[in-house]
Write a protein that holds these residues in place. Structure first.
Motif, short mmCIF file in Angstrom:
data_model
loop_
_atom_site.label_atom_id
_atom_site.label_comp_id
_atom_site.label_asym_id
_atom_site.label_seq_id
_atom_site.Cartn_x
_atom_site.Cartn_y
_atom_site.Cartn_z
N ASP A 234 36.05 60.17 46.62
CA ASP A 234 36.24 60.07 48.08
C ASP A 234 35.45 58.89 48.64
O ASP A 234 35.93 58.16 49.52
N THR A 235 34.22 58.71 48.14
CA THR A 235 33.40 57.58 48.57
C THR A 235 34.07 56.27 48.20
O THR A 235 34.14 55.33 49.00
N LYS A 236 34.60 56.21 46.98
CA LYS A 236 35.30 55.00 46.52
C LYS A 236 36.49 54.70 47.42
O LYS A 236 36.71 53.54 47.83
N THR A 237 37.24 55.74 47.79
CA THR A 237 38.42 55.55 48.64
C THR A 237 38.03 54.96 49.99
O THR A 237 38.69 54.05 50.51
N LEU A 238 36.96 55.46 50.60
CA LEU A 238 36.51 54.97 51.90
C LEU A 238 36.01 53.52 51.80
O LEU A 238 36.25 52.72 52.70
N LEU A 239 35.30 53.20 50.72
CA LEU A 239 34.82 51.83 50.54
C LEU A 239 35.98 50.86 50.38
O LEU A 239 35.98 49.78 50.98
N VAL A 240 36.96 51.23 49.59
CA VAL A 240 38.13 50.36 49.38
C VAL A 240 38.88 50.17 50.69
O VAL A 240 39.32 49.05 51.01
N LYS A 241 39.02 51.23 51.48
CA LYS A 241 39.70 51.13 52.77
C LYS A 241 38.97 50.17 53.70
O LYS A 241 39.59 49.35 54.40
N ALA A 242 37.63 50.25 53.73
CA ALA A 242 36.83 49.37 54.59
C ALA A 242 36.94 47.92 54.15
O ALA A 242 37.01 47.00 54.98
N VAL A 243 36.98 47.70 52.85
CA VAL A 243 37.06 46.34 52.32
C VAL A 243 38.41 45.71 52.66
O VAL A 243 38.49 44.56 53.11
N THR A 244 39.49 46.45 52.44
CA THR A 244 40.83 45.91 52.68
C THR A 244 41.08 45.67 54.17
O THR A 244 41.88 44.79 54.53
N LYS A 245 40.41 46.41 55.04
CA LYS A 245 40.57 46.22 56.48
C LYS A 245 40.14 44.82 56.91
O LYS A 245 40.62 44.28 57.91
N HIS A 246 39.22 44.21 56.17
CA HIS A 246 38.70 42.89 56.54
C HIS A 246 39.18 41.80 55.58
O HIS A 246 38.49 40.80 55.37
N GLY A 247 40.36 41.98 55.02
CA GLY A 247 40.97 40.94 54.20
C GLY A 247 40.51 40.92 52.76
O GLY A 247 40.87 40.00 52.01
N GLY A 248 39.73 41.91 52.35
CA GLY A 248 39.25 41.97 50.97
C GLY A 248 40.16 42.79 50.08
O GLY A 248 41.28 43.16 50.47
N LYS A 249 39.67 43.13 48.88
CA LYS A 249 40.47 43.87 47.94
C LYS A 249 39.56 44.53 46.91
O LYS A 249 38.40 44.13 46.75
N ASP A 250 40.06 45.55 46.24
CA ASP A 250 39.30 46.22 45.18
C ASP A 250 39.85 45.81 43.82
O ASP A 250 41.05 45.58 43.65
N TYR A 251 38.93 45.70 42.84
CA TYR A 251 39.29 45.34 41.47
C TYR A 251 38.58 46.30 40.53
O TYR A 251 37.56 46.92 40.88
N TYR A 252 39.10 46.41 39.30
CA TYR A 252 38.55 47.39 38.36
C TYR A 252 38.26 46.73 37.02
O TYR A 252 39.02 45.87 36.55
N VAL A 253 37.15 47.13 36.43
CA VAL A 253 36.82 46.72 35.06
C VAL A 253 36.68 48.01 34.25
O VAL A 253 35.76 48.80 34.45
N ASP A 254 37.63 48.24 33.35
CA ASP A 254 37.68 49.52 32.64
C ASP A 254 36.66 49.63 31.52
O ASP A 254 36.24 50.73 31.16
N ASN A 255 36.27 48.49 30.95
CA ASN A 255 35.32 48.55 29.84
C ASN A 255 34.59 47.22 29.73
O ASN A 255 34.80 46.30 30.53
N LEU A 256 33.75 47.13 28.73
CA LEU A 256 32.88 45.98 28.56
C LEU A 256 33.66 44.70 28.22
O LEU A 256 33.15 43.61 28.39
N PHE A 257 34.87 44.84 27.77
CA PHE A 257 35.61 43.69 27.26
C PHE A 257 36.81 43.32 28.14
O PHE A 257 37.71 42.62 27.68
N SER A 258 36.82 43.77 29.37
CA SER A 258 37.97 43.53 30.25
C SER A 258 37.87 42.17 30.94
O SER A 258 37.73 42.08 32.16
N LEU A 259 37.91 41.12 30.14
CA LEU A 259 37.83 39.76 30.67
C LEU A 259 39.03 39.44 31.55
O LEU A 259 38.91 38.74 32.55
N GLU A 260 40.19 39.99 31.20
CA GLU A 260 41.39 39.72 31.99
C GLU A 260 41.25 40.25 33.41
O GLU A 260 41.72 39.62 34.36
N ASP A 261 40.59 41.41 33.56
CA ASP A 261 40.40 41.98 34.89
C ASP A 261 39.54 41.07 35.76
O ASP A 261 39.82 40.87 36.94
#
Length: 316
Positions: A234-261
């Protein structure tokens, strides 16, 4: 006898002329003062990586790697890729848990940034403490606003320490200042597991209010998230919503080797944050008036001495 006296007199003149050169040489040995000559207009971005190092980031993921390691590797890769693609831009890094630890000021040096990121476990003792994201965001704001003087910084901090629950409350005290402080081409990237409270408290405005403040100041917020515990979704959802409201975006790194992300985040943020006009100061060496006179005296004394040394060859 007369010839001897004329010879001694000539040698004395040469001796004193050479002796007079000594103070002139000493004056010239003093470093010339640097003076600002001109300002160069350039276009670049400035960003701050706000890295979560709280106790919850020490938990292991399914690959037996700590969340902190994932975030640290992601931040190092972000710095490397960003400055390779945008060498004129400047980045800085700050850590937070229940306090904030600035690691570097704005710089275009990839080596300096990677050095502090790789040594960050030696520079903080807050791993076992709680998470106060608001302090990390505030620390990042100050890093991106180095032009604020001590009075302005104190005023901003004083308002935020009243724990205002909304941007409206902040504007009530800082309306005109916020407009003057607004800058373009700046961004913040929060690397966190979202294990934080979003409620007012801790003597600082809550994280969501500070994200709104960043948007008001023209600073685009982004967030990079590792695997998030179900408790904090729920906290993550609220943070992502606040970020996108100001032109930002959320990104994810699933593991230590996710260079593509990370590479995807770099390319995407590069497109979203446009370079802004900046004034870069340039300096040149300028001779002070004392150096001008010293050079003139040195040249005059040298000519005078040479005239006596070679007077026989000069026309009478």
């Amino acid at each position: 006898a007369g010839r001897i006296r004329r010879s001694l007199r000539g040698r004395s003149v040469v001796f004193f002329a050479l002796l007079a050169m000594i103070p002139a040489a000493l004056v010239l040995a003093v470093p010339v003062e640097e003076k600002e000559e001109q300002k160069t207009v350039i276009f670049r971005r400035e960003g701050c990586l706000i890295l979560d190092v709280s106790g919850s980031t020490q938990m292991l993921d399914k690959h037996k790697v700590t969340i902190n390691q994932i975030l640290r590797v992601a931040s190092a890769r972000f710095v490397t890729l960003w400055l390779e693609k945008n060498p004129e831009d400047r980045l800085c890094v700050t850590l937070f848990s229940d306090g904030v630890t600035p690691l570097s000021r704005l710089t275009s040096s990839k080596d300096d940034l990677l050095r502090v990121i790789n040594r960050m476990h030696l520079l903080t003792t807050d791993y076992d403490r709680g998470t106060q994201m608001e302090r990390g965001i505030f620390g990042g704001l100050l890093m991106l606003l180095p032009e604020l003087n001590s009075v302005e910084t104190g005023k901003l901090e004083g308002v935020l320490r009243r724990s205002p629950s909304s941007l409206t409350a902040i504007k009530k005290y800082l309306g005109k200042e916020l407009k003057a402080w607004r800058k373009e081409g700046k961004f913040v990237i929060m690397l966190t597991d979202s294990a934080t409270s979003l409620n007012p408290g801790f003597g600082m405005a809550p994280p969501l209010t500070l994200i709104d403040l960043m948007g008001e100041l023209g600073i685009q917020p982004f967030i990079i998230l590792p695997p998030v515990d179900a408790t904090y979704r729920d906290t993550k959802t609220l943070l992502v919503k606040a970020v996108t409201k100001h032109g930002g975006k959320d990104y994810y790194v699933d593991n230590l080797f996710s260079l593509e992300d990370v590479n995807r985040a770099v390319d995407d943020i590069t497109k979203k944050v446009k370079p802004a006009r900046r004034e870069a100061k340039s300096f040149i060496m300028q001779n002070e008036i004392s150096h001008v006179f010293a050079w003139a005296f040195l040249v005059f004394s040298g000519i005078w001495a040479l005239a006596f040394l070679f007077r026989k060859t000069l026309p009478s």
